[in-house]
Each structure stands twice: as structure tokens, then as C-alpha cells.
Design a protein around this motif. Structure first.
Motif, PDB file in Angstrom:
ATOM      1  N   LEU A  35       0.443   4.291  -2.618  1.00 56.09           N
ATOM      2  CA  LEU A  35       1.409   3.257  -2.250  1.00 56.09           C
ATOM      3  C   LEU A  35       1.468   2.155  -3.294  1.00 56.09           C
ATOM      4  N   GLY A  36       0.370   1.986  -4.046  1.00 51.58           N
ATOM      5  CA  GLY A  36       0.346   0.965  -5.097  1.00 51.58           C
ATOM      6  C   GLY A  36       0.696  -0.407  -4.573  1.00 51.58           C
ATOM      7  N   VAL A  37       1.626  -1.073  -5.258  1.00 52.17           N
ATOM      8  CA  VAL A  37       2.105  -2.387  -4.801  1.00 52.17           C
ATOM      9  C   VAL A  37       3.503  -2.268  -4.217  1.00 52.17           C
ATOM     10  N   ASN A  38       3.949  -1.039  -3.959  1.00 57.53           N
ATOM     11  CA  ASN A  38       5.319  -0.836  -3.480  1.00 57.53           C
ATOM     12  C   ASN A  38       5.539  -1.258  -2.033  1.00 57.53           C
ATOM     13  N   HIS A  39       4.466  -1.585  -1.319  1.00 53.41           N
ATOM     14  CA  HIS A  39       4.605  -2.106   0.046  1.00 53.41           C
ATOM     15  C   HIS A  39       4.869  -3.604   0.059  1.00 53.41           C
ATOM     16  N   LEU A  40       4.748  -4.253  -1.101  1.00 53.17           N
ATOM     17  CA  LEU A  40       5.071  -5.673  -1.264  1.00 53.17           C
ATOM     18  C   LEU A  40       4.201  -6.585  -0.405  1.00 53.17           C
ATOM     19  N   ARG A  53       0.144 -10.513  -6.918  1.00 55.22           N
ATOM     20  CA  ARG A  53      -0.466 -11.388  -5.908  1.00 55.22           C
ATOM     21  C   ARG A  53       0.216 -11.218  -4.557  1.00 55.22           C
ATOM     22  N   ARG A  54       1.531 -11.043  -4.557  1.00 52.32           N
ATOM     23  CA  ARG A  54       2.260 -10.857  -3.303  1.00 52.32           C
ATOM     24  C   ARG A  54       1.795  -9.584  -2.588  1.00 52.32           C
ATOM     25  N   ALA A  55       1.464  -8.565  -3.358  1.00 54.61           N
ATOM     26  CA  ALA A  55       1.070  -7.284  -2.774  1.00 54.61           C
ATOM     27  C   ALA A  55      -0.427  -7.195  -2.478  1.00 54.61           C
ATOM     28  N   GLN A  56      -1.186  -8.237  -2.796  1.00 52.48           N
ATOM     29  CA  GLN A  56      -2.636  -8.199  -2.567  1.00 52.48           C
ATOM     30  C   GLN A  56      -2.934  -8.121  -1.073  1.00 52.48           C
ATOM     31  N   ASN A  60      15.850   1.538  -5.158  1.00 52.98           N
ATOM     32  CA  ASN A  60      16.512   0.245  -5.361  1.00 52.98           C
ATOM     33  C   ASN A  60      15.530  -0.913  -5.362  1.00 52.98           C
ATOM     34  N   MET A  61      14.291  -0.658  -4.969  1.00 54.46           N
ATOM     35  CA  MET A  61      13.285  -1.707  -4.924  1.00 54.46           C
ATOM     36  C   MET A  61      12.842  -2.071  -6.333  1.00 54.46           C
ATOM     37  N   GLU A  62      12.568  -3.346  -6.540  1.00 58.44           N
ATOM     38  CA  GLU A  62      12.065  -3.819  -7.828  1.00 58.44           C
ATOM     39  C   GLU A  62      10.612  -4.234  -7.668  1.00 58.44           C
ATOM     40  N   THR A  63       9.713  -3.384  -8.140  1.00 60.60           N
ATOM     41  CA  THR A  63       8.278  -3.657  -8.090  1.00 60.60           C
ATOM     42  C   THR A  63       7.678  -3.198  -9.413  1.00 60.60           C
ATOM     43  N   PRO A  64       6.474  -3.665  -9.756  1.00 62.90           N
ATOM     44  CA  PRO A  64       5.842  -3.202 -10.997  1.00 62.90           C
ATOM     45  C   PRO A  64       5.631  -1.688 -11.047  1.00 62.90           C
TER      46      PRO A  64
END
Length: 251
Positions: free
Chosen positions: A22-27, A70-73, A221-225
Motif C-alpha cells: 500500500l505504501g503511502v497511497n492510502h494518504l 508525513r501525511r501518510a505516516q 488519478n491520485m497524486e502520491t509519491p
């Protein structure tokens, strides 16, 4: 002798096992992460994976990735909630990457983590690797070079995953010959070509156990690292279905 615990717990006799990262894609949204866990299971993944880190250990506030990372931490209580949700409600084994600091292993041991992951950037972090090995749990380690020390190379609890850390990776970055000597492949490719090639290679070598890790995202369409290296769940399902057909071939 290497344990087959990972294969037994993820169910079935399929040699190639998929880890949905899932990485940081869950925001940082636990509800979104839960829905991604469900979608990973429905797509046919054998494991689902999250990350446990402290952003200040990775980047300073001026770094362009600091805000998104940081938002996805996730807190350890959120990790525990998602682990329980995955294992008890969805029925998919849960893996977690521990970043940088061996002290973070204590937190994960406190929630009963069964599977660890070490990222590429920590693949030479022996203090972290040794601390994880002391837990007696299985650990997946992403690297582009295998260790020379046989203690680590043949350790029964380590699964070495071949990775190229270019993000996103190019087709020319993937070396079939190198992938063949690892226990699996961690993909930073933006499509299913490289992981499918890895699965075909694993079948051609008659490997009884091979792990493929892919980043997943709800939609492109999501913008994540992690977006540039992620598959959506339709792509993940297609990949796993193709690999299922490959596994019908004879060695």
C-alpha cells in the motif's frame, strides 16, 4: 532448511506469491487503507503490506517529499488496527516495512507482527536486519546485490527480493538473469510487464517459492509519491490471473 511457513499461511500451493504494497497511497486515511486491504484480497494477493516509519528520521522539513510522507505516516495503534483488520476480518497475512531505526521493531513486536520487510535503503543496515532476525519472524529484504556472508545469504528466515531502485524503473533496468538468483522481485515498474516476466522466469527455473511485491493504488488519478510505480487493483488482478495461467505450464 528454509521454512515454508509463508506459503502455508498465505494459502494454496501456488509457487509465486504476491505482496500488495500500500505504501503511502492510502494518504494516512485508515478507512482508505482498509478498503485497499479488501481490494488486495479480492484481486488475489497473498499478502498485504504497510510501512512503519517516523518521517523526521527520513527527511527534513524542507525536503519536497516531507509533507506527503508525513501525511501518510501511521501510528503504531493504526498499524495494529490495520493488521487486525487484514488478518482477522479480511483473512490476508499482513507484512510491515520497518524503517531505519531498530527501536521501531519493539513497537511492531508489541502488536504481534508476523512478517517484516526491509526496504532497499536499509538493505545494508545490519543493526536493523539483526534486530528483526532476533524476533524469529520471516523478513523480506529488497536489494540489488546479495550478501556474501552465508549467514545472511542462506538464513532460513530471510527472503531476498531483487529490486532496481529507479522510480519508475525502465524495462531495460530489469535483468532476468539476476532476478533468477533471488527469492523474489520487488517491482518499481509502472505496469505488469516486469513482474509477469519475473513469474515466468520463476516457473522456468521450477522455483517452489517466489515472492513478487507490487505497489498498489486505488486509481491512477491520485497524486502520491508512490503513484508512478503503482498498479491499480484491476491491473493487479490481471497480473495474478496471468501468473496463474503461467503456473499451469510444466517445468
Amino acid at each position: 532448511r528454509r521454512s515454508s511457513k509463508g506459503m502455508e499461511e498465505s494459502g494454496g500451493l501456488r509457487a509465486v506469491k504476491f505482496i500488495a504494497e500500500l505504501g503511502v497511497n492510502h494518504l494516512g486515511n485508515v478507512k482508505l487503507a482498509e478498503s485497499m486491504v479488501r481490494m488486495a484480497k479480492e484481486s488475489g494477493a497473498d499478502f498485504v503490506k504497510l510501512q512503519y516509519y517516523k518521517t523526521h528520521m527520513l527527511y527534513d522539513r524542507s525536503h519536497p517529499l516531507y509533507r506527503d510522507v508525513r501525511r501518510a505516516q501511521l501510528s503504531i495503534s493504526q498499524i495494529e488496527k490495520l493488521k487486525d483488520y487484514a488478518e482477522k476480518e479480511v483473512g490476508i497475512p499482513f507484512v510491515c516495512t520497518v524503517f531505519k531505526d531498530p527501536k521501531l521493531v519493539e513497537d511492531l513486536e508489541g502488536v504481534g507482527l508476523k512478517y517484516y520487510k526491509i526496504r532497499y535503503a536499509d538493505s545494508q543496515n545490519w543493526s536493523l536486519i539483526n534486530r528483526v532476525l532476533k524476533t524469529g519472524k520471516m523478513v523480506f529484504i529488497s536489494t540489488d546485490r546479495l550478501p556474501l556472508d552465508p549467514h545472511y545469504l542462506y538464513h532460513p528466515n530471510i527472503r531476498w527480493l531483487y529490486v532496481n531502485d529507479r522510480r519508475p524503473s525502465l524495462p531495460s533496468d530489469f535483468e532476468l538473469g539476476r532476478a533468477a538468483v533471488f527469492d523474489g522481485f520487488s517491482s518499481h515498474h509502472p505496469n505488469i510487464l516486469a513482474p509477469l516476466a519475473a513469474a515466468i522466469m520463476a516457473k522456468s527455473k521450477c522455483k517452489k517459492e517466489y515472492y513478487i511485491e507490487v505497489h498498489v493504488i486505488p486509481n491512477h488519478n491520485m497524486e502520491t509519491p508512490d503513484a508512478p510505480v503503482s498498479l491499480d487493483f484491476k491491473e493487479l488482478k490481471t497480473l495474478i490471473e496471468y501468473v496463474g495461467m503461467v503456473e499451469q505450464f510444466s517445468c
